[in-house]
Design a protein around this motif. Structure first.
Motif, short mmCIF file in Angstrom:
data_model
loop_
_atom_site.label_atom_id
_atom_site.label_comp_id
_atom_site.label_asym_id
_atom_site.label_seq_id
_atom_site.Cartn_x
_atom_site.Cartn_y
_atom_site.Cartn_z
N ARG A 1 0.82 -1.19 -0.05
CA ARG A 1 0.19 -0.12 0.08
C ARG A 1 0.94 1.25 -0.18
NH1 ARG A 1 -3.34 -3.28 3.63
NH2 ARG A 1 -2.35 -2.37 5.49
N GLN A 2 1.56 1.39 -0.86
CA GLN A 2 2.72 2.44 -1.21
C GLN A 2 1.84 3.80 -1.08
OE1 GLN A 2 5.93 1.75 -1.16
NE2 GLN A 2 6.62 3.88 -1.48
N GLY A 3 2.59 4.58 -0.56
CA GLY A 3 1.64 5.96 -0.26
C GLY A 3 0.86 6.19 0.71
N SER A 4 0.20 5.00 0.75
CA SER A 4 -0.90 5.48 2.33
C SER A 4 -0.22 4.56 3.65
CB SER A 4 -2.26 4.38 1.85
OG SER A 4 -1.93 3.15 1.65
N GLU A 5 0.62 4.05 3.50
CA GLU A 5 1.22 3.13 4.88
C GLU A 5 2.93 3.54 4.62
OE1 GLU A 5 0.10 1.93 7.19
OE2 GLU A 5 -2.11 1.73 6.45
N PRO A 6 3.44 3.77 5.48
CA PRO A 6 4.89 4.00 5.68
C PRO A 6 5.78 2.94 5.61
CG PRO A 6 4.09 4.19 7.83
CD PRO A 6 2.74 3.97 6.98
N ASP A 7 6.95 3.03 4.81
CA ASP A 7 7.89 1.96 4.85
C ASP A 7 8.43 1.57 6.24
OD1 ASP A 7 9.01 3.31 1.96
OD2 ASP A 7 7.52 2.00 2.30
N PHE A 8 8.72 0.10 6.68
CA PHE A 8 9.30 -0.06 7.76
C PHE A 8 10.64 0.60 7.85
CE2 PHE A 8 9.15 -2.74 11.37
CZ PHE A 8 10.20 -2.73 12.03
N PRO A 9 11.02 1.45 8.84
CA PRO A 9 12.32 2.04 9.01
C PRO A 9 13.56 1.00 9.07
CG PRO A 9 11.26 2.40 10.99
CD PRO A 9 10.31 1.61 10.19
N GLY A 10 14.47 1.46 8.19
CA GLY A 10 15.84 0.56 8.47
C GLY A 10 16.01 -0.37 7.31
N LEU A 11 14.72 -0.84 6.62
CA LEU A 11 15.06 -2.01 5.77
C LEU A 11 14.73 -1.61 4.17
CD1 LEU A 11 12.85 -4.77 7.27
CD2 LEU A 11 15.25 -4.43 7.11
N PRO A 12 15.43 -1.97 3.26
CA PRO A 12 14.98 -1.68 1.77
C PRO A 12 13.75 -1.82 1.52
CG PRO A 12 17.08 -3.01 2.04
CD PRO A 12 16.52 -3.05 3.30
N SER A 13 12.74 -1.08 0.93
CA SER A 13 11.64 -1.14 0.67
C SER A 13 11.45 -1.11 -0.92
CB SER A 13 10.82 -0.04 1.45
OG SER A 13 9.30 -0.40 1.36
N PHE A 14 10.16 -1.90 -1.43
CA PHE A 14 10.08 -1.81 -2.69
C PHE A 14 8.56 -1.43 -2.92
CE2 PHE A 14 14.09 -3.30 -4.43
CZ PHE A 14 14.84 -3.71 -3.36
N SER A 15 8.21 -0.91 -3.86
CA SER A 15 6.73 -0.71 -4.23
C SER A 15 6.37 -1.46 -5.69
CB SER A 15 6.50 0.81 -4.54
OG SER A 15 7.35 1.33 -5.63
N CYS A 16 7.38 -1.99 -6.25
CA CYS A 16 7.13 -2.59 -7.51
C CYS A 16 7.53 -4.17 -7.45
CB CYS A 16 8.07 -1.95 -8.53
SG CYS A 16 7.94 -3.08 -10.37
N LEU A 17 6.86 -5.01 -7.61
CA LEU A 17 6.61 -6.50 -7.44
C LEU A 17 8.08 -7.24 -8.20
CD1 LEU A 17 6.23 -9.23 -6.11
CD2 LEU A 17 4.42 -9.44 -7.84
N ARG A 18 8.15 -6.57 -9.43
CA ARG A 18 9.28 -7.02 -10.19
C ARG A 18 10.57 -6.69 -9.78
NH1 ARG A 18 8.13 -10.05 -14.42
NH2 ARG A 18 6.15 -9.98 -15.23
N GLU A 19 10.98 -5.42 -9.26
CA GLU A 19 11.98 -5.17 -8.68
C GLU A 19 12.20 -5.75 -7.36
OE1 GLU A 19 11.49 -0.34 -10.38
OE2 GLU A 19 11.53 -0.64 -8.27
#
Length: 469
Positions: free
Chosen positions: A181-199
């Protein structure tokens, strides 16, 4: 993308075997200590020795039924303690029942029997707690870890990651997230985060991450299916950890991972007990076969050497369990010829490269006999999916559904597909699809008796086949 083999599977299998041996030794040790403390007469000692031997045999058969030899990484240690204790009590009760049926319980010292039961229970529990304590120290030091990439968003995803971080001794480490839910929920701090499944999938493959956990709600079926489809061709463990706080009970296929229920979506189809049982049978069968067939194999080797130039054995790289590459052995059935790198020319009917002796060996499958050496080395099983050339793996894994999952177990000398007519050249996709479907049926329905059925069918009707050329 190929995953580099890690020692995780071998370590787990070795740990399971050692745990079984340790339990059997502790049963004998508990009985010996009880005998020293409460000595009995010679006649009683002989009878008690028979009782101990009976319980050791029962432990080998019954204790695995309590699930104590599977992976307990991330699961409750106390639940394991209870399972081990109840398992040993069940073994002892079965032993006493057999002794009662043989009218021998009256001759057994009750004080010795109770002492033996208590000492053995204390021993097996103490051994489990000690092993888990040692493993905890190793994992807190950063070794024997499995890296986890988490899929999800919101409080449930954060809870799963925090459970991992707060339990370093269980052997998991969170390394990345896919924010659904990119944009509506923050990423978890300290971990690499992705919004695209293929990436995200490319990162998992590039970093050779072993586990992907789906921390999603039960309603996010579309996301689950997308992740499954993306990793369908990879040997990565996918686990669904649904947000099920309102659900009270799950079936027996759900496991507890650091306080959260997890459903295995893609993992090994065989339990640790089944793998050990299969490995023991494989080694014994291969050793007996090599001894019994030694004169035949020596005669074949001499004939090959006398009738054509070149080595007696032909070796080729194949993939084994978890995608590990090994060298398969066969008797050479073709004349020595140059082969273009990366190009595999399958043998066809009337192939001029096949020698006269080789044609007979291939028709009768005698060229496969050296593969008992691969079985003895632990690279293959007697029964399992037949290994294909690596060039075929690269060709078919993307076009044949479920192809990659043949390598969840060791390949075999013979298999369910072979005794059902799927042998020889695979010149059409339909042939390979049929072979894979039979292999997957074998994995889903494996039993020791199915292996025996395949071995018997191979001997009776599988040695000679019209597709073997």
């Amino acid at each position: 993308m190929r995953f580099r083999h890690t020692a995780g599977c071998d370590f787990a299998e070795m740990e399971s075997v050692l745990a079984r041996l340790l339990d059997v030794m502790l049963i004998a040790l508990g009985a010996a200590v009880a005998s020293l403390l409460f000595k009995s007469g010679t006649v009683h000692s002989i009878l008690e020795g028979a009782f101990v031997t009976l319980d050791m045999a029962l432990a080998i058969v019954l204790l695995p039924l309590f699930g104590i030899y599977g992976s307990w990484r991330g699961r409750s240690t106390w639940r394991l303690v209870f399972s081990v204790t109840f398992g040993w009590i069940a073994v002892q009760l079965c032993g006493l029942a057999i002794m009662f049926l043989l009218h021998r319980t009256a001759s057994v010292s009750r004080l010795w029997c109770v002492s033996w039961t208590v000492m053995t229970a204390a021993g097996v529990v103490a051994s489990r707690l000690l092993v888990h304590r040692v493993l905890g120290h190793i994992r807190r030091a950063g070794r024997n870890l499995r890296r986890v990439a988490v899929v999800g968003a919101g409080a449930h995803r954060d809870r799963v990651i925090r459970n991992i971080e707060s339990s370093p001794d269980v052997g998991f480490r969170a390394v990345a997230t896919l924010n659904t839910r990119q944009g509506s929920e923050p990423d978890f701090p300290g971990l690499p985060s992705f919004s695209c499944l293929r990436e995200y999938a490319a990162y998992v493959r590039r970093e050779q991450i072993e586990e992907v956990w789906l921390a999603l709600s039960m309603s996010e079926e579309d996301t689950v299916l997308k992740v499954l489809n993306e990793f369908n061709g990879d040997l990565v463990n996918l686990r669904f950890i649904p947000d099920v706080r309102s659900v009270a009970m799950f079936d027996r296929n759900v496991v507890d991972l650091i306080g959260a229920p997890a459903i295995n979506l893609m993992a090994s189809p065989m339990s640790s007990y089944a793998l050990v049982q299969k490995a023991i049978f494989d080694r014994l069968f291969a050793a007996i076969a090599l001894i019994a067939l030694a004169p035949v194999m020596l005669s074949i080797a001499l004939v090959i050497k006398a009738t054509s130039k070149g080595p007696v054995l032909f070796t080729q790289q194949r993939k084994g369990a978890d995608g590990r590459v090994f060298r398969i052995y066969k008797f050479r059935s073709m004349r020595v010829h140059k082969q273009q790198p990366g190009v595999l020319c399958q043998a066809t009917r009337g192939d001029p490269r096949i020698t006269r002796v080789g044609a007979f060996l291939r028709r009768t499958s005698l060229d496969e006999l050296p593969q008992f050496l691969n079985v003895l080395r632990g690279e293959m099983s007697v029964v399992g999916p037949r290994p294909h050339a690596i060039e075929h793996d690269d060709q078919y894994r993307s076009v044949v559904d479920g192809y990659i999952h043949r390598y969840r177990v060791k390949p075999g000398i013979t298999g369910w597909a072979q005794v059902n007519g799927f042998r020889g050249e695979t010149d059409r996709i339909e042939k390979m699809q049929g072979r894979v479907e039979h292999d997957l049926y074998y994995l889903k329905n494996w039993s020791f008796w199915l292996d025996m059925r395949i071995v018997v069918a191979t001997v009776l009707k599988g040695l000679v086949h019209r597709n073997a050329y």
